[in-house]
Scaffold this motif. Structure first.
Motif, mmCIF file in Angstrom:
data_model
loop_
_atom_site.group_PDB
_atom_site.id
_atom_site.type_symbol
_atom_site.label_atom_id
_atom_site.label_comp_id
_atom_site.label_asym_id
_atom_site.label_seq_id
_atom_site.Cartn_x
_atom_site.Cartn_y
_atom_site.Cartn_z
ATOM 1 N N GLY A 26 -47.510 40.108 19.825
ATOM 2 C CA GLY A 26 -46.013 40.017 19.297
ATOM 3 C C GLY A 26 -45.483 41.473 19.130
ATOM 4 O O GLY A 26 -44.474 42.116 19.191
ATOM 5 N N PHE A 27 -45.763 42.641 20.380
ATOM 6 C CA PHE A 27 -46.077 44.025 20.849
ATOM 7 C C PHE A 27 -47.198 44.321 21.793
ATOM 8 O O PHE A 27 -47.756 43.858 22.068
ATOM 9 C CB PHE A 27 -46.302 44.612 19.276
ATOM 10 C CG PHE A 27 -48.182 44.680 19.221
ATOM 11 C CD1 PHE A 27 -49.109 45.792 19.548
ATOM 12 C CD2 PHE A 27 -48.775 44.449 18.023
ATOM 13 C CE1 PHE A 27 -50.296 45.675 19.140
ATOM 14 C CE2 PHE A 27 -50.028 44.389 18.131
ATOM 15 C CZ PHE A 27 -51.270 45.235 18.520
ATOM 16 N N ILE A 44 -41.975 46.055 18.909
ATOM 17 C CA ILE A 44 -41.925 44.693 18.564
ATOM 18 C C ILE A 44 -41.293 44.129 18.582
ATOM 19 O O ILE A 44 -40.423 43.976 18.730
ATOM 20 C CB ILE A 44 -41.900 45.299 17.037
ATOM 21 C CG1 ILE A 44 -43.630 46.423 16.609
ATOM 22 C CG2 ILE A 44 -42.131 44.068 16.304
ATOM 23 C CD1 ILE A 44 -43.278 46.772 15.177
ATOM 24 N N PRO A 47 -40.634 38.911 15.301
ATOM 25 C CA PRO A 47 -41.621 37.519 15.281
ATOM 26 C C PRO A 47 -40.366 35.694 14.636
ATOM 27 O O PRO A 47 -39.599 36.422 14.696
ATOM 28 C CB PRO A 47 -42.135 37.253 13.256
ATOM 29 C CG PRO A 47 -41.677 38.595 13.743
ATOM 30 C CD PRO A 47 -40.793 39.521 14.169
ATOM 31 N N TYR A 52 -35.925 38.581 12.506
ATOM 32 C CA TYR A 52 -36.338 39.097 14.265
ATOM 33 C C TYR A 52 -36.313 38.867 15.199
ATOM 34 O O TYR A 52 -36.878 39.389 16.187
ATOM 35 C CB TYR A 52 -37.100 41.111 13.766
ATOM 36 C CG TYR A 52 -37.157 41.730 12.274
ATOM 37 C CD1 TYR A 52 -35.964 42.448 12.187
ATOM 38 C CD2 TYR A 52 -37.205 41.071 10.620
ATOM 39 C CE1 TYR A 52 -35.535 43.768 10.986
ATOM 40 C CE2 TYR A 52 -36.976 41.794 9.619
ATOM 41 C CZ TYR A 52 -36.409 42.741 9.757
ATOM 42 O OH TYR A 52 -35.845 44.006 8.697
ATOM 43 N N ILE A 127 -45.914 43.419 11.999
ATOM 44 C CA ILE A 127 -44.873 42.133 11.526
ATOM 45 C C ILE A 127 -45.342 41.634 10.616
ATOM 46 O O ILE A 127 -44.376 40.784 10.866
ATOM 47 C CB ILE A 127 -45.942 41.368 13.020
ATOM 48 C CG1 ILE A 127 -45.535 42.517 13.925
ATOM 49 C CG2 ILE A 127 -45.494 39.685 13.412
ATOM 50 C CD1 ILE A 127 -46.265 42.058 15.897
ATOM 51 N N SER A 128 -45.941 40.839 9.723
ATOM 52 C CA SER A 128 -46.145 40.836 8.828
ATOM 53 C C SER A 128 -45.024 40.688 7.681
ATOM 54 O O SER A 128 -44.628 40.257 7.562
ATOM 55 C CB SER A 128 -47.642 40.850 7.717
ATOM 56 O OG SER A 128 -47.695 40.681 7.004
ATOM 57 N N SER A 131 -42.043 39.802 8.558
ATOM 58 C CA SER A 131 -41.863 38.134 8.646
ATOM 59 C C SER A 131 -41.834 37.130 7.176
ATOM 60 O O SER A 131 -41.430 36.006 7.596
ATOM 61 C CB SER A 131 -43.336 37.738 9.060
ATOM 62 O OG SER A 131 -43.390 37.760 10.547
#
Length: 173
Positions: A26-27, A44, A47, A52, A127-128, A131
């Motif tokens: 993811g990154f 990043i 996701p 995104y 990321i969360s 998401s």
């Protein structure tokens, strides 16, 4: 770089080495300039199954000399349209807020920065955040984006998708 890095520089060096040895999905992270451990470049990858998806979001992490006692600052270089990202690209999330009690009462002290956090835990939080089906609108950094989420969610999603497409095109330029 000086011949004997300070403890916090060693900690950053160790985290960087760990991320290079065991990349996290993811990154990716690296130094902006090999002579400065306090300024990182981040990529990043948007996701899957989110607004995104397919995006390549460039950002930087700037660590204060007091790290890990104080949090770094994360700033997106890719244009973002999100209630938790200021117009200048700075990210506003609890994990990056200085330790202690929130004077406005929006956050628990336990949600704020703790010296046990790492670059990995910061980026997993980012990321969360990206998401989430609906962004957190409690204390928006970008009031206009928050207003659009509330009043025109379809328009908000369209604008985010356009910026994500742009980020993907720029990644291949």
């Amino acid at each position: 770089m000086s011949s004997s890095p300070s403890g916090n520089a060693l900690l950053l060096q160790r985290q960087l080495k760990e991320l290079r040895k065991h990349p996290v999905e993811g990154f990716s992270a690296g130094l902006k300039d090999e002579s400065n451990l306090y300024h990182w470049e981040i990529m990043i990858i948007g996701p899957a199954d989110t607004l995104y998806e397919g995006g390549f979001l460039r950002a930087e992490l700037i660590f204060p000399p007091e790290y890990p006692l104080l949090p770094p600052e994360l700033k997106f270089n890719t244009p973002m349209w999100h209630p938790n990202v200021y117009a200048d690209g700075k990210l506003c999330i609890s994990i990056l807020h200085a330790p202690g009690v929130d004077q406005y009462g929006f956050e628990d002290a336990s949600e704020r920065w703790l010296p046990v956090h790492t670059v990995e835990s910061i980026l997993v939080s980012v990321i969360s955040l990206l998401s989430a089906d609906v962004p957190n609108l409690d204390s928006p950094a970008n009031v206009d984006a928050a207003k659009q989420v509330r009043e025109d969610f379809a328009g908000y999603k369209k604008k985010v998708r356009r910026l994500v497409r742009q980020s993907a095109e720029e990644a291949y330029d």
